[in-house]
Scaffold this motif. Structure first.
Motif, mmCIF file in Angstrom:
data_model
loop_
_atom_site.group_PDB
_atom_site.id
_atom_site.type_symbol
_atom_site.label_atom_id
_atom_site.label_comp_id
_atom_site.label_asym_id
_atom_site.label_seq_id
_atom_site.Cartn_x
_atom_site.Cartn_y
_atom_site.Cartn_z
ATOM 1 N N GLY A 1 0.619 -1.075 0.055
ATOM 2 C CA GLY A 1 -0.014 0.118 -0.021
ATOM 3 C C GLY A 1 0.673 1.409 -0.049
ATOM 4 N N ARG A 2 2.119 1.062 0.291
ATOM 5 C CA ARG A 2 2.970 2.414 0.299
ATOM 6 C C ARG A 2 2.895 2.923 -1.193
ATOM 7 N NH1 ARG A 2 8.662 3.205 -0.227
ATOM 8 N NH2 ARG A 2 9.030 0.956 -0.431
ATOM 9 N N THR A 3 2.745 4.398 -1.344
ATOM 10 C CA THR A 3 2.588 5.208 -2.329
ATOM 11 C C THR A 3 3.519 6.115 -2.726
ATOM 12 O OG1 THR A 3 0.979 6.796 -1.326
ATOM 13 C CG2 THR A 3 -0.189 4.756 -2.441
ATOM 14 N N ASN A 4 3.762 6.652 -4.101
ATOM 15 C CA ASN A 4 4.942 7.647 -4.146
ATOM 16 C C ASN A 4 4.330 8.255 -5.364
ATOM 17 O OD1 ASN A 4 7.392 8.803 -4.422
ATOM 18 N ND2 ASN A 4 8.159 7.474 -5.905
ATOM 19 N N TYR A 5 4.429 9.750 -5.481
ATOM 20 C CA TYR A 5 3.699 10.599 -6.511
ATOM 21 C C TYR A 5 4.746 11.520 -7.126
ATOM 22 C CZ TYR A 5 -0.782 8.936 -4.831
ATOM 23 O OH TYR A 5 -2.088 8.189 -4.510
ATOM 24 N N ALA A 6 4.679 11.819 -8.244
ATOM 25 C CA ALA A 6 5.630 12.928 -8.904
ATOM 26 C C ALA A 6 4.798 14.199 -8.296
ATOM 27 C CB ALA A 6 5.361 12.678 -10.292
ATOM 28 N N ASP A 7 5.648 15.177 -8.305
ATOM 29 C CA ASP A 7 5.270 16.223 -7.540
ATOM 30 C C ASP A 7 3.860 16.758 -8.188
ATOM 31 O OD1 ASP A 7 8.464 17.975 -6.703
ATOM 32 O OD2 ASP A 7 7.015 16.334 -5.756
ATOM 33 N N SER A 8 3.955 16.717 -9.863
ATOM 34 C CA SER A 8 2.843 17.406 -10.589
ATOM 35 C C SER A 8 1.460 16.575 -10.319
ATOM 36 C CB SER A 8 2.876 17.181 -11.932
ATOM 37 O OG SER A 8 3.388 15.867 -12.486
ATOM 38 N N ALA A 9 1.659 15.149 -9.559
ATOM 39 C CA ALA A 9 0.334 14.366 -9.477
ATOM 40 C C ALA A 9 -0.304 14.578 -7.969
ATOM 41 C CB ALA A 9 0.672 13.052 -9.685
ATOM 42 N N LYS A 10 0.701 15.068 -7.219
ATOM 43 C CA LYS A 10 0.394 15.405 -5.811
ATOM 44 C C LYS A 10 -1.071 16.221 -5.416
ATOM 45 C CE LYS A 10 4.871 14.392 -3.594
ATOM 46 N NZ LYS A 10 6.122 14.995 -3.110
ATOM 47 N N GLY A 11 -1.948 15.775 -4.500
ATOM 48 C CA GLY A 11 -3.114 16.261 -4.341
ATOM 49 C C GLY A 11 -4.358 16.158 -5.475
ATOM 50 N N ARG A 12 -3.638 15.847 -6.550
ATOM 51 C CA ARG A 12 -4.984 15.595 -7.659
ATOM 52 C C ARG A 12 -5.095 14.286 -7.975
ATOM 53 N NH1 ARG A 12 -3.877 17.803 -12.681
ATOM 54 N NH2 ARG A 12 -1.632 17.550 -12.425
ATOM 55 N N PHE A 13 -4.162 13.493 -7.921
ATOM 56 C CA PHE A 13 -4.162 12.170 -8.556
ATOM 57 C C PHE A 13 -4.081 11.068 -7.288
ATOM 58 C CE2 PHE A 13 -1.939 12.878 -12.850
ATOM 59 C CZ PHE A 13 -3.132 13.815 -13.109
ATOM 60 N N THR A 14 -4.919 10.076 -7.496
ATOM 61 C CA THR A 14 -4.679 8.856 -6.355
ATOM 62 C C THR A 14 -4.558 7.622 -6.931
ATOM 63 O OG1 THR A 14 -6.274 10.225 -4.950
ATOM 64 C CG2 THR A 14 -5.941 7.743 -4.585
ATOM 65 N N ILE A 15 -3.590 6.901 -6.659
ATOM 66 C CA ILE A 15 -3.275 5.656 -7.012
ATOM 67 C C ILE A 15 -3.626 4.538 -5.991
ATOM 68 C CG2 ILE A 15 -1.023 5.481 -6.262
ATOM 69 C CD1 ILE A 15 -0.101 4.085 -8.673
ATOM 70 N N SER A 16 -4.370 3.491 -6.434
ATOM 71 C CA SER A 16 -4.767 2.503 -5.737
ATOM 72 C C SER A 16 -4.749 1.122 -6.173
ATOM 73 C CB SER A 16 -6.343 2.791 -5.124
ATOM 74 O OG SER A 16 -7.270 2.781 -6.275
ATOM 75 N N ARG A 17 -4.702 -0.070 -5.576
ATOM 76 C CA ARG A 17 -4.497 -1.377 -6.124
ATOM 77 C C ARG A 17 -5.616 -2.243 -5.464
ATOM 78 N NH1 ARG A 17 1.505 -3.133 -6.155
ATOM 79 N NH2 ARG A 17 0.437 -5.295 -6.615
#
Length: 117
Positions: free
Chosen positions: A55-71
């Motif tokens: 469940g640990r996630t990592n985001y590009a700066d451009s995606a933080k706050g707008r995109f959400t990854i899940s699995r």
């Protein structure tokens, strides 16, 4: 051999949302990292977001706050919820599955995301 099938790309107006999905099949190890990358013509492929099996996630700066990854580990499927889309988010988005330590690294065929202004 791992196969990745992506879906959910398309054309959306700025401020809109899209949800990308990627289903993995084949010989998949238990501990994997699944992620989404983006690539424009003539440019290097870059990370958008990734998520470990735990469940640990990592985001590009451009995606933080707008995109959400899940699995969904039971379905070997990863999702990318993209909100507040901007024209600069326009690219081909690729799904990736990587198994650290086992040399397994697979890519999907890519799905086009186009955000109009």
């Amino acid at each position: 051999q791992v196969q990745l099938v992506e879906s959910g790309g398309g054309l959306v107006q700025a401020g809109g949302s899209l949800r990308l999905s990627c289903a993995a099949s084949g010989s998949i190890f238990r501990n994997t990292v699944m992620g989404w990358y983006r690539q424009a013509p003539g440019k290097q492929r870059g990370l958008v977001a990734s998520i470990f099996s735990g469940g640990r996630t990592n985001y590009a700066d451009s995606a933080k706050g707008r995109f959400t990854i899940s699995r969904d580990n039971a379905k070997n499927t990863v999702y990318l919820q993209m909100n507040s889309l901007k024209p600069e988010d326009t690219d081909v988005y690729y799904c990736n599955l990587n198994t650290p330590g086992y040399g397994q690294n697979s890519w999907g065929q890519g799905t086009q995301v186009t955000v109009s202004s």
